[in-house]
Design a protein around this motif. Structure first.
Motif, PDB file in Angstrom:
ATOM      1  N   PRO A   1      52.186  21.076  44.934  1.00 15.18           N
ATOM      2  CA  PRO A   1      53.577  20.625  45.010  1.00 15.18           C
ATOM      3  C   PRO A   1      54.555  21.667  44.474  1.00 15.18           C
ATOM      4  O   PRO A   1      54.188  22.545  43.695  1.00 15.18           O
ATOM      5  CB  PRO A   1      53.584  19.378  44.126  1.00 15.18           C
ATOM      6  CG  PRO A   1      52.507  19.641  43.125  1.00 15.18           C
ATOM      7  CD  PRO A   1      51.446  20.415  43.858  1.00 15.18           C
TER       8      PRO A   1
ATOM      9  N   THR B   1      59.576   6.837  45.828  1.00 11.46           N
ATOM     10  CA  THR B   1      59.215   7.523  47.075  1.00 11.46           C
ATOM     11  C   THR B   1      60.322   7.350  48.101  1.00 11.46           C
ATOM     12  O   THR B   1      60.750   8.319  48.735  1.00 11.46           O
ATOM     13  CB  THR B   1      57.876   6.982  47.622  1.00 11.46           C
ATOM     14  OG1 THR B   1      56.838   7.267  46.681  1.00 11.46           O
ATOM     15  CG2 THR B   1      57.531   7.626  48.958  1.00 11.46           C
ATOM     16  N   ASP B   2      60.811   6.111  48.263  1.00 10.79           N
ATOM     17  CA  ASP B   2      61.906   5.863  49.204  1.00 10.79           C
ATOM     18  C   ASP B   2      63.136   6.692  48.850  1.00 10.79           C
ATOM     19  O   ASP B   2      63.745   7.316  49.718  1.00 10.79           O
ATOM     20  CB  ASP B   2      62.279   4.380  49.229  1.00 10.79           C
ATOM     21  CG  ASP B   2      61.214   3.510  49.891  1.00 10.79           C
ATOM     22  OD1 ASP B   2      60.296   4.052  50.548  1.00 10.79           O
ATOM     23  OD2 ASP B   2      61.299   2.271  49.725  1.00 10.79           O
TER      24      ASP B   2
ATOM     25  N   ARG C   1      47.236  20.138  48.593  1.00  7.98           N
ATOM     26  CA  ARG C   1      48.608  20.638  48.706  1.00  7.98           C
ATOM     27  C   ARG C   1      49.177  20.830  47.305  1.00  7.98           C
ATOM     28  O   ARG C   1      49.223  19.892  46.516  1.00  7.98           O
ATOM     29  CB  ARG C   1      49.473  19.656  49.482  1.00  7.98           C
ATOM     30  CG  ARG C   1      50.871  20.189  49.690  1.00  7.98           C
ATOM     31  CD  ARG C   1      51.873  19.219  50.274  1.00  7.98           C
ATOM     32  NE  ARG C   1      51.356  18.028  50.872  1.00  7.98           N
ATOM     33  CZ  ARG C   1      51.639  17.630  52.112  1.00  7.98           C
ATOM     34  NH1 ARG C   1      52.432  18.351  52.861  1.00  7.98           N
ATOM     35  NH2 ARG C   1      51.155  16.498  52.573  1.00  7.98           N
TER      36      ARG C   1
ATOM     37  N   GLY D   1      65.599  13.767  51.294  1.00  3.91           N
ATOM     38  CA  GLY D   1      65.078  14.855  52.126  1.00  3.91           C
ATOM     39  C   GLY D   1      63.816  15.522  51.624  1.00  3.91           C
ATOM     40  O   GLY D   1      63.436  16.574  52.125  1.00  3.91           O
ATOM     41  N   HIS D   2      63.152  14.936  50.651  1.00 10.46           N
ATOM     42  CA  HIS D   2      61.949  15.536  50.086  1.00 10.46           C
ATOM     43  C   HIS D   2      60.693  14.928  50.707  1.00 10.46           C
ATOM     44  O   HIS D   2      60.695  13.780  51.145  1.00 10.46           O
ATOM     45  CB  HIS D   2      61.920  15.345  48.567  1.00 10.46           C
ATOM     46  CG  HIS D   2      63.109  15.917  47.886  1.00 10.46           C
ATOM     47  ND1 HIS D   2      63.305  17.269  47.736  1.00 10.46           N
ATOM     48  CD2 HIS D   2      64.196  15.313  47.340  1.00 10.46           C
ATOM     49  CE1 HIS D   2      64.453  17.476  47.109  1.00 10.46           C
ATOM     50  NE2 HIS D   2      65.010  16.308  46.861  1.00 10.46           N
ATOM     51  N   GLN D   3      59.643  15.714  50.724  1.00  7.42           N
ATOM     52  CA  GLN D   3      58.330  15.223  51.133  1.00  7.42           C
ATOM     53  C   GLN D   3      57.618  14.769  49.865  1.00  7.42           C
ATOM     54  O   GLN D   3      57.615  15.495  48.864  1.00  7.42           O
ATOM     55  CB  GLN D   3      57.540  16.331  51.815  1.00  7.42           C
ATOM     56  CG  GLN D   3      56.204  15.879  52.314  1.00  7.42           C
ATOM     57  CD  GLN D   3      55.489  16.979  53.075  1.00  7.42           C
ATOM     58  OE1 GLN D   3      56.021  18.066  53.272  1.00  7.42           O
ATOM     59  NE2 GLN D   3      54.279  16.698  53.495  1.00  7.42           N
ATOM     60  N   VAL D   4      57.012  13.576  49.888  1.00  8.04           N
ATOM     61  CA  VAL D   4      56.449  13.005  48.674  1.00  8.04           C
ATOM     62  C   VAL D   4      54.974  12.660  48.869  1.00  8.04           C
ATOM     63  O   VAL D   4      54.607  11.958  49.805  1.00  8.04           O
ATOM     64  CB  VAL D   4      57.219  11.727  48.248  1.00  8.04           C
ATOM     65  CG1 VAL D   4      56.646  11.157  46.958  1.00  8.04           C
ATOM     66  CG2 VAL D   4      58.706  12.025  48.093  1.00  8.04           C
ATOM     67  N   ASP D   5      54.148  13.165  47.960  1.00 12.97           N
ATOM     68  CA  ASP D   5      52.763  12.728  47.823  1.00 12.97           C
ATOM     69  C   ASP D   5      52.719  11.892  46.555  1.00 12.97           C
ATOM     70  O   ASP D   5      53.477  12.137  45.615  1.00 12.97           O
ATOM     71  CB  ASP D   5      51.808  13.915  47.688  1.00 12.97           C
ATOM     72  CG  ASP D   5      51.715  14.733  48.967  1.00 12.97           C
ATOM     73  OD1 ASP D   5      51.635  14.130  50.050  1.00 12.97           O
ATOM     74  OD2 ASP D   5      51.724  15.981  48.881  1.00 12.97           O
ATOM     75  N   THR D   6      51.835  10.908  46.514  1.00  4.88           N
ATOM     76  CA  THR D   6      51.761  10.047  45.344  1.00  4.88           C
ATOM     77  C   THR D   6      50.346   9.990  44.783  1.00  4.88           C
ATOM     78  O   THR D   6      49.366  10.238  45.491  1.00  4.88           O
ATOM     79  CB  THR D   6      52.212   8.606  45.676  1.00  4.88           C
ATOM     80  OG1 THR D   6      51.330   8.029  46.639  1.00  4.88           O
ATOM     81  CG2 THR D   6      53.636   8.587  46.194  1.00  4.88           C
TER      82      THR D   6
ATOM     83  N   GLU E   1      62.488  10.470  49.508  1.00  2.07           N
ATOM     84  CA  GLU E   1      62.452  10.767  50.947  1.00  2.07           C
ATOM     85  C   GLU E   1      63.848  10.693  51.556  1.00  2.07           C
ATOM     86  O   GLU E   1      64.193  11.500  52.423  1.00  2.07           O
ATOM     87  CB  GLU E   1      61.480   9.831  51.656  1.00  2.07           C
ATOM     88  CG  GLU E   1      60.025  10.190  51.350  1.00  2.07           C
ATOM     89  CD  GLU E   1      59.008   9.241  51.958  1.00  2.07           C
ATOM     90  OE1 GLU E   1      59.390   8.134  52.413  1.00  2.07           O
ATOM     91  OE2 GLU E   1      57.816   9.614  51.972  1.00  2.07           O
TER      92      GLU E   1
ATOM     93  N   ASN F   1      58.481  19.702  48.268  1.00  7.63           N
ATOM     94  CA  ASN F   1      57.287  18.861  48.232  1.00  7.63           C
ATOM     95  C   ASN F   1      57.083  18.376  46.798  1.00  7.63           C
ATOM     96  O   ASN F   1      56.863  19.181  45.899  1.00  7.63           O
ATOM     97  CB  ASN F   1      56.076  19.653  48.723  1.00  7.63           C
ATOM     98  CG  ASN F   1      54.809  18.847  48.669  1.00  7.63           C
ATOM     99  OD1 ASN F   1      54.836  17.631  48.781  1.00  7.63           O
ATOM    100  ND2 ASN F   1      53.698  19.516  48.476  1.00  7.63           N
TER     101      ASN F   1
END
Length: 115
Positions: A45, A17-18, A43, A24-29, A21, A2
């Protein structure tokens, strides 16, 4: 993993972000350090990737506001920022100079994951 990605430039956020992802990672911005801290209330990270120069709260102040156990990668389009950052004594994992190649980002992520 994350990842919290912090940058005030929408095109960079979208592109990274693209890429993250696809890896394979989950991304918050977040657009600023303040917004990143608010995001972390929901959350925590596994890694933060942050620009240094941003309005409201820059990346250095963000790093100083979070626990040391969260790995941190700084990025900047200004070479002198790395020298300034080193003089603060702040602990961070990597420094990426924009524009950077996907291979450099992957190497930084691998190094964080192996620590």
């Amino acid at each position: 993993m994350n990842i919290l990605l912090v940058d005030d430039e929408p095109d960079i956020v979208s592109c990274l972000t693209d890429c993250l992802e696809l890896l394979g990672h989950q991304v918050d911005t977040a657009k600023s350090g303040q917004q990143a801290l608010a995001t972390m209330l929901h959350r925590v990270p596994d890694l933060i990737i942050s620009d240094i120069r941003m309005p409201e709260m820059d990346g250095i102040k963000l790093k100083q506001s979070i626990p040391d156990h969260i790995p941190f990668i700084f990025m900047s389009g200004h070479l002198d920022d790395e020298r300034a950052l080193q003089s603060t004594g702040i602990k961070y994992r990597h420094f990426l100079v924009k524009p950077f190649k996907l291979a450099q980002l992957k190497a930084s992520l691998r190094n964080v994951s192996s620590d």
